[in-house]
Write a protein that holds these residues in place. Sequence first.
Motif, PDB file in Angstrom:
ATOM      1  N   ALA A 365      56.741  46.554 -13.320  1.00 57.18           N
ATOM      2  CA  ALA A 365      57.587  45.566 -14.171  1.00 57.18           C
ATOM      3  C   ALA A 365      56.361  44.648 -14.879  1.00 57.18           C
ATOM      4  O   ALA A 365      56.576  44.044 -15.708  1.00 57.18           O
ATOM      5  N   PRO A 366      55.118  44.240 -13.850  1.00 53.80           N
ATOM      6  CA  PRO A 366      54.387  43.121 -14.541  1.00 53.80           C
ATOM      7  C   PRO A 366      53.628  43.826 -15.877  1.00 53.80           C
ATOM      8  O   PRO A 366      52.934  42.945 -16.659  1.00 53.80           O
ATOM      9  N   ASP A 367      53.413  45.005 -15.935  1.00 52.72           N
ATOM     10  CA  ASP A 367      52.643  45.674 -17.214  1.00 52.72           C
ATOM     11  C   ASP A 367      53.712  45.472 -18.219  1.00 52.72           C
ATOM     12  O   ASP A 367      54.214  46.311 -18.967  1.00 52.72           O
ATOM     13  N   VAL A 379      49.629  38.967 -18.914  1.00 50.43           N
ATOM     14  CA  VAL A 379      49.586  37.583 -18.355  1.00 50.43           C
ATOM     15  C   VAL A 379      50.090  36.765 -19.593  1.00 50.43           C
ATOM     16  O   VAL A 379      50.894  35.681 -19.572  1.00 50.43           O
ATOM     17  N   SER A 380      49.075  37.002 -20.751  1.00 51.00           N
ATOM     18  CA  SER A 380      49.448  36.255 -21.892  1.00 51.00           C
ATOM     19  C   SER A 380      50.905  36.413 -22.348  1.00 51.00           C
ATOM     20  O   SER A 380      51.768  35.415 -22.877  1.00 51.00           O
ATOM     21  N   GLU A 381      51.443  37.576 -22.316  1.00 56.53           N
ATOM     22  CA  GLU A 381      52.597  38.070 -22.847  1.00 56.53           C
ATOM     23  C   GLU A 381      53.699  37.303 -21.963  1.00 56.53           C
ATOM     24  O   GLU A 381      54.819  36.583 -22.327  1.00 56.53           O
ATOM     25  N   PHE A 382      53.511  37.204 -20.446  1.00 58.77           N
ATOM     26  CA  PHE A 382      54.384  36.613 -19.817  1.00 58.77           C
ATOM     27  C   PHE A 382      54.415  34.822 -20.068  1.00 58.77           C
ATOM     28  O   PHE A 382      55.469  34.199 -20.345  1.00 58.77           O
ATOM     29  N   LEU A 383      53.408  34.481 -20.218  1.00 57.36           N
ATOM     30  CA  LEU A 383      53.199  32.956 -20.650  1.00 57.36           C
ATOM     31  C   LEU A 383      53.906  32.697 -21.928  1.00 57.36           C
ATOM     32  O   LEU A 383      54.317  31.531 -22.171  1.00 57.36           O
ATOM     33  N   ASP A 411      52.332  36.740  -8.258  1.00 61.59           N
ATOM     34  CA  ASP A 411      52.484  37.459  -7.069  1.00 61.59           C
ATOM     35  C   ASP A 411      52.686  38.879  -7.531  1.00 61.59           C
ATOM     36  O   ASP A 411      51.945  39.708  -6.818  1.00 61.59           O
ATOM     37  N   ALA A 412      53.487  39.325  -8.316  1.00 63.85           N
ATOM     38  CA  ALA A 412      53.868  40.622  -8.596  1.00 63.85           C
ATOM     39  C   ALA A 412      52.457  41.252  -9.247  1.00 63.85           C
ATOM     40  O   ALA A 412      52.430  42.454  -9.307  1.00 63.85           O
ATOM     41  N   PHE A 413      51.962  40.517 -10.141  1.00 69.22           N
ATOM     42  CA  PHE A 413      50.656  40.849 -10.850  1.00 69.22           C
ATOM     43  C   PHE A 413      49.607  41.272  -9.896  1.00 69.22           C
ATOM     44  O   PHE A 413      48.862  42.518  -9.869  1.00 69.22           O
TER      45      PHE A 413
END
Length: 418
Positions: A365-367, A379-383, A411-413
């Motif tokens: 899921a983090p990918d 990370v950029s996509e999540f932000l 955490d998941a990342f």
Amino acid sequence: MNRNAFITAIVATAGTALAAPSFMAPMSLASPQRPGGVAAADFDGDGDIDLAVATDNIDKISIYTNTAGTFGTPVNVFTGGGTGPDDLIAADVDADGDADLIVVLKNINQVAVYFNTAGVFTLGSTVSTGDRPVDLAMGDLNADGRPDFVTANRDSDNATILMNTGGAFTATTLATGEEPRATTISDFDADGDMDLAITSHRDRNVGVFLNTGGSFAPTITLTPNFNNRPSGITSGDFDNNGMPDIAASAGNFISVWLNTAGTFGPPAAYATGPNPDTMDNADFDMDGNIDLVVVNQDGASATVFAGTGGGAFAAGSTLATGIAPQRIAIADFDSNASNDLAITNRDSNTTSVFLNTMSGNPPCAPDLNNDGVLDFFDVSEFLSLFSNGDSAADLTGDGVLNFFDVAAYLDAFSAGCP
């Protein structure tokens, strides 16, 4: 952080199919007369996702507290005689860490905010809308980090845009087609601003209004299959190309338009039950692809369509609801890392809660860009989701975007992928 909550809430990209969506027989919650709007959030801060149901008689919002998957006797918040509370959203309007309630009062042409303090709701601000607001959507329309709202005003052929100034709102009016029924908010042209798509029932189309710095203009008109009259609408990246697509209920079908660089292709049609209306989407079968759900008002049912990840959907599977199903809330009510459903049934005076039989983790899921590597781009996509007020960034599933969601992602990342 609760990694199961993270897995449940995040919208992942393509993965390996596991199985078709499957739900247990529904729990039936007794609701007062004519339940309509429904919203899910952890209102009391105990880690379980609770339910709020708006009912037309007597005019109120009923809060059902969830304890380990069991819903207690509701506590009622009265909206005033003859107000007609309907569509309902849970969000942290005043940025105090609690999920508040925003409700359309269709009989008096208003939206009201009820502020949450440790599970107790009190009336905050109210704001006027157009005539007979019947639908409410949420998104950060001016990129200030606060949730804003849009109502579809059925009897005045317009929408009201409610910009959040920190718990109060400034309202502007947007002309739509005739008889707008529902709206959805996404960045359809990938310019960083959240746009609108609104169904115009009498005009038999969906209008896409692009956002240019907080103002909106009609830009694209979409016609449903068979020239049917559209009602409900939802948006999401159905084909995993990074652009939000649109699905609308119309006739006894849903029409799906895929978005390529801001241009929508011809609609694909999928058969529903009779008189489909409100729609929503989530990954129900845990394969990493977005699925669709629509209520069938004349069929005492809902239809769930499994997404393939390439923009197509399998034939719908049917869930038996009460009579005249109205609205949908999606959340993990039993904390097993899968998306459950709550559907209000106007003429049965009940709310049906369908627990998802699946549990476990979708593929990595983090990918978020699905390239097999966890890196800065994920990370950029999540932000980006977080800053746009997208509900996909609500990783704790409490209806509030805050530091805890960022921590949950990190955490998941850090835990990596199998």
